[in-house]
Design an enzyme around this catalytic site. Structure first.
Site, mmCIF file in Angstrom:
data_model
loop_
_atom_site.group_PDB
_atom_site.id
_atom_site.type_symbol
_atom_site.label_atom_id
_atom_site.label_comp_id
_atom_site.label_asym_id
_atom_site.label_seq_id
_atom_site.Cartn_x
_atom_site.Cartn_y
_atom_site.Cartn_z
ATOM 1 N N SER A 171 1.107 -2.620 8.672
ATOM 2 C CA SER A 171 1.014 -4.081 8.649
ATOM 3 C C SER A 171 0.501 -4.593 9.989
ATOM 4 C CB SER A 171 2.372 -4.694 8.271
ATOM 5 O OG SER A 171 2.246 -6.073 7.994
ATOM 6 N N GLU A 207 -5.471 -2.316 2.956
ATOM 7 C CA GLU A 207 -4.396 -2.863 2.131
ATOM 8 C C GLU A 207 -4.105 -4.266 2.622
ATOM 9 O OE1 GLU A 207 -0.932 -3.623 2.998
ATOM 10 O OE2 GLU A 207 -1.416 -3.374 5.120
ATOM 11 N N HIS A 247 2.191 -2.751 1.240
ATOM 12 C CA HIS A 247 3.363 -3.623 1.196
ATOM 13 C C HIS A 247 4.073 -3.631 -0.153
ATOM 14 C CE1 HIS A 247 1.473 -5.192 4.858
ATOM 15 N NE2 HIS A 247 2.604 -5.791 5.130
#
Length: 298
Positions: free
Chosen positions: A113, A214, A283
């Site tokens: 992330s 992602e 996620h």
């Protein structure tokens, strides 16, 4: 292709540093995180900085967080560095980190992330393979799934330089957006973070590499704009291949019939390189582990 250092895995009884380079955790969460890692057989090094809450979204001031990152890599007793969670402010650390320390003291580094830029700078400036995988607070507290932890174990605790085969959980097939075979260093991470650093000294290097992407909580139209930004920047012009992970909670509310998956298929299907979609990495409820900077065959 320059081969990066695949770090030695930590052994039971070794110290693992738990850090928060972006957002903080609560004191209760910090205690739980310590217990989780100790239950895996490691000793834990974790400062009180991880629970400091600056402005509601920063785990202390940037210099303190960068100093903690530097100490974790400079301490020879620490055998792995594991991020507790992501956030939004890791970019503030990038010009404060001593990138020579990880080169001199290679060890596994784990996160994803907002941790994304730390990965590719450890790859590009420190010559170190890192691991895009489960974070302690984000993925392993409470009723954590077995897949995320097992995937992390296989990646991080594999013999250095050994062959690692990535596999989705059972019942989660991959989709070939564009067929073919490719070989190259694996790089990438969160799309939003990646595009935010284009045009800076810290942008990702993609030429000849396999790019993993992602994201989470972005609309289909915003993802389309970010992909267009990548294309216009030239970052997609010389790729070896593409791996697409989870795009979690990324709806197209105005026209639900045209999904983010449709967008990804259309955009990457015409790129002219092999593309696989559907890796359970990102996620989602489960997240597999990928060794960024390692040589990847797809």
């Amino acid at each position: 292709m320059t081969k990066l250092t695949f770090p030695e895995p930590p052994r039971p009884g070794d110290f693992v540093a738990l850090i928060a380079p972006s957002s903080p955790v609560t004191e209760a969460e910090a205690a739980e995180c310590r217990q989780v890692v100790q239950a895996m057989g490691f000793r834990v090094q974790m400062s009180g900085l991880v629970t400091q809450n600056l402005y509601g979204y920063e785990a202390g001031d940037p210099k303190s967080r960068a100093d903690e990152f530097n100490r974790a890599f400079g301490d020879r007793d620490v055998k792995a560095v594991w991020c507790l969670r992501g956030g939004n402010t890791s970019y503030k650390l990038l010009d404060l980190i001593d990138w020579d320390l990880p080169r001199a003291n290679p060890k596994p580094f784990v996160g994803y992330s907002d941790i994304t830029p730390l990965h590719w700078l450890l790859n590009q400036r420190s010559g170190l393979v890192t691991f895009h995988g489960a974070m302690v607070r984000s993925n392993l507290l409470g009723s954590s799934d077995g897949y995320s932890l097992e995937s992390l174990r296989r990646a991080v605790f594999a013999a250095p330089g050994g062959e690692l085969t990535f596999a989705n959980p059972d019942g989660c097939p991959l989709s070939a957006v564009a067929p073919g075979r490719a070989l190259g260093q694996l790089t990438g991470g969160n799309l939003r973070v990646l595009t935010s650093l284009l045009g800076t000294p810290y942008e990702i290097e993609t030429a000849g590499k396999i790019l993993f992407l992602e994201d989470v909580d972005e609309s289909t139209s915003r993802i389309a704009r970010m992909l267009g930004h990548l294309k216009l920047s030239g970052m997609l012009s010389d790729l070896a291949g593409v791996l697409l992970g989870d795009f979690t909670n990324c709806p197209n509310d105005p026209e639900s019939g045209w999904t983010t998956e449709n967008l990804l298929d259309e955009f990457f299907g015409s790129l002219g390189v092999p593309v696989l979609r559907g890796l359970r990495v990102g996620h989602g409820e489960v997240t597999g582990a990928l060794p960024l900077g390692a040589e990847c065959a797809m």
